[in-house]
Design an enzyme around this catalytic site. Structure first.
Site, PDB file in Angstrom:
ATOM      1  N   ASP A   1     -24.439 -23.638   7.793  1.00 35.64           N
ATOM      2  CA  ASP A   1     -23.782 -23.523   9.107  1.00 35.64           C
ATOM      3  C   ASP A   1     -22.658 -24.557   9.043  1.00 35.64           C
ATOM      4  O   ASP A   1     -22.209 -24.918   7.930  1.00 35.64           O
ATOM      5  CB  ASP A   1     -24.769 -23.784  10.252  1.00 35.64           C
ATOM      6  CG  ASP A   1     -24.227 -23.378  11.631  1.00 35.64           C
ATOM      7  OD1 ASP A   1     -24.290 -22.194  11.966  1.00 35.64           O
ATOM      8  OD2 ASP A   1     -23.703 -24.255  12.360  1.00 35.64           O
TER       9      ASP A   1
ATOM     10  N   LYS B   1     -33.482 -22.888  13.311  1.00 34.27           N
ATOM     11  CA  LYS B   1     -32.226 -23.604  13.054  1.00 34.27           C
ATOM     12  C   LYS B   1     -32.571 -25.043  12.747  1.00 34.27           C
ATOM     13  O   LYS B   1     -33.618 -25.547  13.173  1.00 34.27           O
ATOM     14  CB  LYS B   1     -31.328 -23.562  14.299  1.00 34.27           C
ATOM     15  CG  LYS B   1     -29.866 -23.815  13.998  1.00 34.27           C
ATOM     16  CD  LYS B   1     -29.179 -22.560  13.478  1.00 34.27           C
ATOM     17  CE  LYS B   1     -27.785 -22.822  13.000  1.00 34.27           C
ATOM     18  NZ  LYS B   1     -27.049 -21.548  12.777  1.00 34.27           N
TER      19      LYS B   1
HETATM   20  P1  NDP Z   1     -17.497 -24.779   8.664  1.00 32.59           P
HETATM   21  O1  NDP Z   1     -18.106 -26.120   8.597  1.00 32.59           O
HETATM   22  O2  NDP Z   1     -17.163 -24.070   7.405  1.00 32.59           O
HETATM   23  O3  NDP Z   1     -16.181 -24.825   9.543  1.00 32.59           O
HETATM   24  C1  NDP Z   1     -16.252 -25.233  10.869  1.00 32.59           C
HETATM   25  C2  NDP Z   1     -14.865 -25.151  11.476  1.00 32.59           C
HETATM   26  O4  NDP Z   1     -14.971 -25.320  12.881  1.00 32.59           O
HETATM   27  C3  NDP Z   1     -13.956 -26.245  10.990  1.00 32.59           C
HETATM   28  O5  NDP Z   1     -12.623 -25.804  11.032  1.00 32.59           O
HETATM   29  C4  NDP Z   1     -14.202 -27.347  12.013  1.00 32.59           C
HETATM   30  O6  NDP Z   1     -13.156 -28.286  12.141  1.00 32.59           O
HETATM   31  C5  NDP Z   1     -14.358 -26.550  13.270  1.00 32.59           C
HETATM   32  N1  NDP Z   1     -15.215 -27.302  14.192  1.00 32.59           N
HETATM   33  C6  NDP Z   1     -16.496 -27.663  13.954  1.00 32.59           C
HETATM   34  N2  NDP Z   1     -16.980 -28.381  14.976  1.00 32.59           N
HETATM   35  C7  NDP Z   1     -15.971 -28.478  15.855  1.00 32.59           C
HETATM   36  C8  NDP Z   1     -15.850 -29.102  17.106  1.00 32.59           C
HETATM   37  N3  NDP Z   1     -16.890 -29.771  17.657  1.00 32.59           N
HETATM   38  N4  NDP Z   1     -14.657 -28.976  17.745  1.00 32.59           N
HETATM   39  C9  NDP Z   1     -13.630 -28.281  17.184  1.00 32.59           C
HETATM   40  N5  NDP Z   1     -13.684 -27.687  15.990  1.00 32.59           N
HETATM   41  C10 NDP Z   1     -14.844 -27.782  15.337  1.00 32.59           C
HETATM   42  O7  NDP Z   1     -18.503 -23.905   9.558  1.00 32.59           O
HETATM   43  P2  NDP Z   1     -18.626 -22.321   9.673  1.00 32.59           P
HETATM   44  O8  NDP Z   1     -17.307 -21.680   9.522  1.00 32.59           O
HETATM   45  O9  NDP Z   1     -19.750 -21.906   8.830  1.00 32.59           O
HETATM   46  O10 NDP Z   1     -19.124 -22.188  11.192  1.00 32.59           O
HETATM   47  C11 NDP Z   1     -18.234 -21.938  12.282  1.00 32.59           C
HETATM   48  C12 NDP Z   1     -19.008 -21.343  13.426  1.00 32.59           C
HETATM   49  O11 NDP Z   1     -19.592 -20.115  13.005  1.00 32.59           O
HETATM   50  C13 NDP Z   1     -20.173 -22.181  13.962  1.00 32.59           C
HETATM   51  O12 NDP Z   1     -20.295 -21.971  15.352  1.00 32.59           O
HETATM   52  C14 NDP Z   1     -21.372 -21.587  13.249  1.00 32.59           C
HETATM   53  O13 NDP Z   1     -22.567 -21.819  13.972  1.00 32.59           O
HETATM   54  C15 NDP Z   1     -20.992 -20.118  13.262  1.00 32.59           C
HETATM   55  N6  NDP Z   1     -21.659 -19.272  12.292  1.00 32.59           N
HETATM   56  C16 NDP Z   1     -21.621 -19.543  10.953  1.00 32.59           C
HETATM   57  C17 NDP Z   1     -22.230 -18.694  10.060  1.00 32.59           C
HETATM   58  C18 NDP Z   1     -22.140 -18.896   8.588  1.00 32.59           C
HETATM   59  O14 NDP Z   1     -22.622 -18.039   7.850  1.00 32.59           O
HETATM   60  N7  NDP Z   1     -21.539 -19.980   8.091  1.00 32.59           N
HETATM   61  C19 NDP Z   1     -22.981 -17.521  10.511  1.00 32.59           C
HETATM   62  C20 NDP Z   1     -22.902 -17.291  11.927  1.00 32.59           C
HETATM   63  C21 NDP Z   1     -22.279 -18.152  12.763  1.00 32.59           C
HETATM   64  P3  NDP Z   1     -13.381 -29.795  11.631  1.00 32.59           P
HETATM   65  O15 NDP Z   1     -13.219 -29.720  10.149  1.00 32.59           O
HETATM   66  O16 NDP Z   1     -12.322 -30.593  12.311  1.00 32.59           O
HETATM   67  O17 NDP Z   1     -14.765 -30.205  12.047  1.00 32.59           O
HETATM   68  O1  2IT Z   2     -25.670 -18.939  12.761  1.00 28.67           O
HETATM   69  C1  2IT Z   2     -26.001 -18.278  11.763  1.00 28.67           C
HETATM   70  O2  2IT Z   2     -26.396 -17.109  11.855  1.00 28.67           O
HETATM   71  C2  2IT Z   2     -25.920 -18.916  10.444  1.00 28.67           C
HETATM   72  N1  2IT Z   2     -25.475 -20.055  10.361  1.00 28.67           N
HETATM   73  C3  2IT Z   2     -26.407 -18.195   9.225  1.00 28.67           C
HETATM   74  C4  2IT Z   2     -27.900 -18.309   9.097  1.00 28.67           C
HETATM   75  C5  2IT Z   2     -28.482 -17.774   7.814  1.00 28.67           C
HETATM   76  O3  2IT Z   2     -29.699 -17.924   7.674  1.00 28.67           O
HETATM   77  O4  2IT Z   2     -27.763 -17.222   6.982  1.00 28.67           O
END
Ligand code: NDP
Ligand code: 2IT
Length: 446
Positions: free
Chosen positions: A167, A127
């Site tokens: 992420d 990561k």
């Molecule tokens: P994005 O940046 O697209 O969206 C993040 C969302 O979560 C936004 O709505 C944001 O609001 C909110 N958020 C982020 N930080 C905080 C915080 N500290 N408190 C409250 N709200 C928060 O990210 P993703 O959708 O990609 O990721 C969301 C989650 O999913 C994370 O935990 C990530 O690790 C996990 N994840 C993502 C993957 C991927 O493929 N993208 C894969 C697996 C897991 P704001 O705009 O106000 O910050």
């Molecule tokens: O938390 C996760 O699994 C991710 N943000 C996706 C990682 C990836 O390599 O696609």
């Protein structure tokens, strides 16, 4: 349950990694799940497999200087923690958010090892990220930051070494700028990053994969309870990549998604979230979720992130960030009749909340399993890059469904085999751990 092994591991981890509570939390959770397994397999203790697992193979910290639109020099910090390569090249996302520090990157990298093992694809765990905040920055500022970040990172990564992805705060725009800089510095066009644009090496479904995969695996949990998505009320937190595509797939399967959120507050739409409106706000304008009520006056906006879990629902999909759902929220969800919780985010439920869900027989699917569809589809993107070929949307969707089924089956089988039937948090940790541990034993003390 306290166990001498857990206390001994945690004593060392806390002393060696001071001031990193999220990392401690992630390690403790896995240690508690696998302590009994280690008791049964003396070679795991003798070869100190868990002690090796909690120590990243390599940690890279670097300065990221860049110039903003006003001509001012800014300085951020960059991280890449290459945690474990027993199963394949290091693989995991990059997070750009002001809260990022080494402890966050280590917790995420540690989780990634076991998640990636569950995908059945050949990838190790890593990561990275930065305390850079993309919010409010111009495209050119984001580009200059990404170029500076990659100017250091490029020497540490490669398509057979370490393959970053997105992420929080890192989507197709950022991957594009990072990829362009890597290509320029290395003079190679390779699958060094995943989440690339469809016309330049990306995979169909990668954008949708985490949210779709989340809904696919919760479908299995609902089926085990003799039900499905039709007519279910769903509360989803976040409004980013994971939340948007979880909403889309849940709606396609007949569910009624009533909430989305960001770090300022949440919206409730009793008529069901209108996803076109959300995508316009979030993907096109890069705006805030509060703007939803301007287009949908029947909806309400509540400026308080915590109480989203008091909105009654059948299924909850926390998809924003770590520790967003605590014991108070868990009690409220249970009291309101919630039957299933799938973690779209990484570690969104606190340990107390997880215990409450499992005790109450809520179908709880931990992030390591529930959000594995994203990285699994990244692994499919790597395969396509190696083949120099692009599979169709339906091809990748079918493979993703197969992988999510395999993830679910491994978690339930391990939970059953190790005396914790129905506890998929334990099942995910045990199944992921055993796969990595066996590979580490096969490969010797390295
Ligand atoms: P994005 O940046 O697209 O969206 C993040 C969302 O979560 C936004 O709505 C944001 O609001 C909110 N958020 C982020 N930080 C905080 C915080 N500290 N408190 C409250 N709200 C928060 O990210 P993703 O959708 O990609 O990721 C969301 C989650 O999913 C994370 O935990 C990530 O690790 C996990 N994840 C993502 C993957 C991927 O493929 N993208 C894969 C697996 C897991 P704001 O705009 O106000 O910050
Ligand atoms: O938390 C996760 O699994 C991710 N943000 C996706 C990682 C990836 O390599 O696609």
């Amino acid at each position: 349950m306290t166990h001498a092994f857990v206390e001994q591991i945690m004593g060392t981890v806390e002393v060696r990694n001071p001031g990193e509570p999220e990392f401690h939390q992630a390690v403790r959770e896995v240690a508690e799940s696998v302590a009994g397994v280690i008791d049964q397999r003396p070679e795991l203790a003798r070869l100190r497999v868990f002690e090796r697992l909690v120590e990243p193979e390599r940690q890279i910290l670097f300065r990221v200087p860049w110039t903003d639109d006003a001509g001012q020099v800014q300085v951020n910090r960059g991280f890449r923690v290459e945690f474990n390569s027993a199963l394949g090249p290091y693989k995991g996302g990059l997070r750009f958010h002001p809260s990022v520090y080494l402890g966050i990157v280590k917790f995420l990298g540690f989780e990634q090892i076991f998640k990636n093992a569950l995908t059945t694809t050949p990838i190790g765990g890593s990561k990275g990220g930065s305390d850079f905040d993309p919010k409010g920055k111009s495209n050119m500022e984001v580009m200059r930051f990404c170029q500076s970040f990659m100017s250091e990172l490029f020497r540490h990564i490669g398509p057979d070494t370490d393959v970053p992805a997105g992420d929080i705060g890192v989507g197709t725009r950022e991957i594009g700028y990072l990829f362009g800089q890597y290509k320029k510095l290395s003079n190679t066009f390779t699958g060094v990053l995943t989440g690339k644009g469809l016309d330049w090496g990306g995979s169909h479904i990668r954008t949708e994969a985490t949210g779709y995969g989340l809904v696919y695996i919760v479908t299995r949990a609902l089926a085990d309870r003799g039900t499905d998505w039709a007519g279910k009320r769903v509360v989803i937190s976040g409004s980013g990549n994971v939340a948007i595509y979880a909403t889309q797939k849940a709606q396609q399967l007949g569910a009624m998604v009533v909430t989305l959120s960001d770090s300022d507050g949440y919206i409730v739409d009793e008529d069901g979230i209108d996803l076109d409106t959300v995508r316009q706000i979030k993907e096109v304008r890069r705006g805030r979720i509060r703007e939803y009520v301007d287009a949908r006056p029947g909806a309400t906006y509540i400026e308080d992130g915590d109480s989203i879990w008091s909105v009654p629902c059948d299924v909850a999909l926390p998809s924003a960030t770590q520790n967003e759902l605590d014991d108070v929220a868990a009690r409220t969800l249970i009291a309101n009749g919630c039957i299933a919780v799938g973690e779209g985010a990484n570690m969104p439920s606190t340990p107390d909340a997880v215990d409450l869900f499992i005790d109450a027989c809520v179908s709880f699917i931990p992030g390591k399993a529930a959000n594995a569809g994203g990285v699994a589809t990244s692994a499919l993107e790597m395969s396509q890059n190696s083949l120099r070929f692009q599979w169709t949307f339906d091809d990748v969707d079918r493979r993703l469904q197969g992988i999510m089924n395999a993830v679910y089956d491994q978690c339930t089988a391990a939970a059953d085999a190790y005396g914790a039937p129905g506890d998929l948090a334990a099942g995910a940790n045990i199944a992921g751990f055993l796969k990595v541990a066996n590979a580490m034993i096969d490969q010797g003390v390295v």
